[in-house]
Every structure is written in C-alpha cells, then in structure tokens.
Design an enzyme around this catalytic site. Structure first.
Site, PDB file in Angstrom:
ATOM      1  CB  SER A   1      -0.951  -0.066   1.195  1.00 51.86           C
ATOM      2  OG  SER A   1      -1.856   0.991   1.170  1.00 51.86           O
TER       3      SER A   1
ATOM      4  CG  HIS B   1      -4.124  -0.686  -0.953  1.00 53.52           C
ATOM      5  ND1 HIS B   1      -3.958  -0.664   0.400  1.00 53.52           N
ATOM      6  CD2 HIS B   1      -4.756  -1.852  -1.222  1.00 53.52           C
ATOM      7  CE1 HIS B   1      -4.462  -1.769   0.928  1.00 53.52           C
ATOM      8  NE2 HIS B   1      -4.937  -2.509  -0.047  1.00 53.52           N
TER       9      HIS B   1
ATOM     10  CG  ASP C   1      -6.190  -5.169   2.190  1.00 48.98           C
ATOM     11  OD1 ASP C   1      -6.740  -6.252   2.478  1.00 48.98           O
ATOM     12  OD2 ASP C   1      -6.095  -4.732   1.026  1.00 48.98           O
TER      13      ASP C   1
END
Lengths: 280, 196
Positions: free
Chosen positions: B15, B42, B135
C-alpha cells in the site's frame, strides 16, 4: 478428515445450496464465477452464526427474508452516476452523433442495479436533445434493487462524487438542476424517469429484448463463468439491431468469449463494441 | 522426513510507500523464476497503467495488468487493475469484482490472498510489504491455514509500518528487511522449502 476431504465436502454442500436456491426461488447462480460466489457465501455464513452450508440451505428454503439478504450479497450493487466519467464522455462525443442518425433509438440497461447509470444516460440524452426520440429499458433480476432504481433516491454524501463525475463526463448543465435534496438524501427529478421503463429481467433465464440500438451491461459479465458469458452475449447479440452498440465495463472485454468476430471495436479503452452489419 | 515442496505462485500486497518497495523487490526477482507473481498495490480508482508500464521496463519477467478470465501464465508479473478486486479461480485464471471495498480498499489484498490460497493451497507464497492499514492480515492467515508460506517486510524498513506490523502480529513465517526479500524469494521459489 483431511483438508482435501473437508474442501470436497464443502464444495458439495455449496453446490446443493445453489441447487436449492434454483429449485425454490428460480434464480440460477450455478454458472456464476466460482471464486466470487464462494466468497459471498462464506461471508454470509460467518455473519449468520451458522456453521455449515447445509444449515444455511435449510434456512434459505424456509426463511424468505433471509434468502433476500443473500440475494443482495450475490448480486453486486456497487455503482455510481457517471461511473468512469471518461466512458460517458466517449458516449457523448462518439456514440451520440452516430445515434442521432436514427429517427428513434432504443436503449437497454441490462443489470441496471439501483439505477445510477440509467439516470446518467437519461441526463446525457436530455442534454444532447435525444430524449424525445428514445425509449430506455432498465432491467435487473433483483426486484428489491429495481424498486430502488425506480425511486431514484440516493444518499446525500455520494453527491460530491457524482457531481465531479458529471463534470468530467462533459456535462453541459448544472448537476444540481437534476435533483432536490433534503438533509440526508437527494431525489432525482421525475423528468429523468419519463422515458425509462423499469422491469424485472434475468439475464440467465429470460429471453431476447428486441431491436435495441444500444445495450449497456457494465460490470455484470465479470460475475459469470465463460459459458454463461457466452450465453448472455448471444442474448445481447440477438437483441441488437445490426450495427447496434454494446458497452461493457472498463475492465471487461470480448477477448475470452466466442463473440470477438461478431463485433467491431469502436473504442478499446471505453469497451464500446458494435454488432457487425452482416452476419458472416 | 525431509520433503521438499515446490511453490506454484507468489502474491504480494502493498500500500502506502509501494512504488519504492516494489522497486526493491520486483526487478530483483530472478529471470529463471517461472512462477507467476500477482501484485495488489492499493491505488486511487482513476489510476492509469503507469505501474505496469514502469515495471515492465525494469523487470526480466513480462508485466501485465490482470484481466477478467485471463489464464495465469508462468513467468509473468500481474497487477490488479484499479478499482476492481482481483480473484483467482479454480482453473487458475483471474476474475474481477466491483464488490464493496474491503479494509477501505479496492483492490483489496485480502481478496486476492484468500482466493489464491483456496486455489494454490500449500503451493502459495504471500508477501506483505509497506502500508498504512490492516489489509492483507486476513489474507496471510488464510495462506498459512492452507499450508502456504508467508513473509512480511520488517516494519523498521517499511515506509508505513502498520500493514506489515498487523500481519506479523497475526503470524507470518518470516520477517525480512526490504533488501533481503527478493534474494530470499529467489531461493524459495527455485528450491522450495526443506521441511522437517
């Protein structure tokens, strides 16, 4: 029991559950993309507090409200007005001039969900002076979501995104002219529904919807396996006039289907296809 | 008993700070490594294919965006497309979904890792790199439950520590500094892991 046996048994239970849904309610999820269905069923099982799919199957058969919740899980209803604004810009600049050559056009939104993209197109047709010359059909297999589509009421907090999308999509007016707001929701103007006929239609089990000039089916085919994708594309092919247009989601394509030869690519990035004029 | 297992696929979740981290990992993967690599980075919903183009120039494998129904091929690095979840199907092809965000993210690392674990089972290696949310934690847990191997970037070498930290807390097989990851993966994927 080994892990393999456990998994095998789970697969059998899931298949029986989908069969039960088909027998009891007529919805056929058997040819949906497997990884997606498995994920949604697992989540619902976890949330429901039950431990096996066999328990869940029994509940589905006897408890219709419970089934309706599951139906919402299995039909993805995430969308926006003017989703992928560059797509709508392309429709405005490229498709609308072509469609203006017809005296009257029929548009089908297949899998219209809560109606956001239907109303986006209504706005576009109105701004391009095509509204009087069009009939729009908006269908979904999920009657609960179809009711939401008919109502055209959306939460206020998504309006910022919708407004920005509208502007990026080449909107020629003031977006706030298309709705009235209270403190929680916006309600779209009735006029946007004038030319739209909402009805229940299941792409898996229902038939041809005739003589369309333009079909929107965006982010629906990704939930189907290849066999079902081909079956539904046949339905679209048969529902389009020769030279009619098919619009798919931004990451969908005809690439892995049997229909690559029967459509021309109008716009690669925007996933706009045109049914060939002559059958080969 | 000494069995050697061979791994079939590598999944990577990353991310905030991802570009630099991926740059330290992907170009370092051996040209001889022929397992597919699948990456969830992401990103904003309206991102273009910059990452794919960028890493295609830097890596010895070919780099592509994952497409719906695309069969997963050896020797290729795939990126999840922006604004879609990426799933692995039983026949080792990709599926996409526009379902609601998971851990505020679409694509979500958990969705890729969990569906890949279902398919590749003990043949899967999962890596969590830098990131500022949780996540991927459920994802690495799913991979371990199926007997796969999991790695987290050491938080001290991560631009954002939360994501690898959260995975480590839930349990991973190996914690490595950023620059150790590619060499370790090259050894792991070529020999498999010797298990007692």
């Amino acid at each position: 029991m080994t892990d393999n046996t456990l998994e095998e048994n789970e697969t059998i239970e899931m298949k029986l559950l989908l069969e039960a849904i088909h027998l009891k309610y007529g919805y056929n999820f058997k040819d949906y993309a497997n990884a997606h269905t498995k994920r949604r069923l697992r989540n619902r099982l976890k949330m429901s507090g039950m431990t096996t799919y066999t328990d869940m199957m029994r509940r589905i058969i006897y408890d219709e409200p419970f089934f309706n919740e599951l139906l919402m899980d299995l039909s993805i209803n995430v969308t926006e007005m003017f989703r992928d604004p560059w797509f709508y810009l392309k429709v405005r600049e490229e498709l609308i001039p072509r469609l203006k050559t017809y005296s009257f056009i029929k548009v089908w939104h297949a899998g219209c969900s809560a109606g956001q993209e239907v109303y986006s197109m209504s706005i576009l047709l109105e701004e391009e002076g095509m509204k009087k010359r069009s009939q729009v059909y908006a269908t979904d297999f999920n009657e609960l979501i179809l009711e939401k589509a008919k109502a055209g009421i959306y939460p206020l907090d998504v309006m910022k995104t919708y407004t920005s999308n509208y502007q990026k999509a080449g909107g020629t007016g003031d977006f706030s002219d298309y709705y009235t707001a209270d403190d929680k929701n916006v309600i779209l103007k009735r006029g946007l529904r004038e030319k739209v006929l909402f009805s229940s239609h299941n792409l898996v089990t229902d038939g041809v919807f005739g003589e369309m000039h333009l079909i929107f089916c965006r982010n629906v085919l990704i939930y189907f396996n290849r066999k079902l994708q081909n079956q539904v594309l046949q339905l679209f092919y048969d529902s389009l006039i020769p030279g009619g247009y098919l619009c798919l989601g931004s990451k969908e394509s005809l690439k892995f289907t049997d229909f690559t030869d029967r459509f021309d690519v109008v716009s690669k990035k925007e996933k706009i296809y045109r049914k060939k004029l002559m059958a080969e | 008993m000494n069995t050697v297992k061979t791994y079939q696929a590598l999944v990577i979740g990353v991310s905030a700070g991802g570009l630099a981290a991926l740059k330290a990992v992907l170009p370092g993967l051996s040209a001889r490594m022929d397992q597919p690599v699948i990456v969830v980075q992401h990103m904003s919903p309206d991102s273009d294919d910059f990452l794919v183009q960028y890493f295609d120039k830097l890596c010895s494998q070919s780099v592509k965006e994952a497409e719906d129904k695309l069969p997963i091929c050896k020797g290729t690095i795939y990126f999840a497309p922006p604004n879609y979840h990426l799933l692995v199907e039983d026949d080792k092809s990709f599926a996409l979904s526009t379902a609601e965000r998971v851990q505020y993210s679409r694509p979500a690392i958990d969705v890729l890792f969990e569906t890949a674990a279902d398919v590749y089972k003990q043949g899967l290696v999962g890596v969590i790199l830098t990131g500022a949310n949780a996540d991927g934690t459920k994802g690495v847990t799913a991979i371990r439950a199926k007997g796969g191997f999991t790695i987290a970037q050491s938080p001290k070498t991560a631009e954002a520590k939360t994501m690898p930290g959260s995975a480590i807390e839930a349990g991973v097989d190996m914690v490595l500094d950023l620059e150790e990851i590619a060499p370790f993966i090259n050894r792991l994927m070529s020999k498999g892991a010797a298990l007692d």
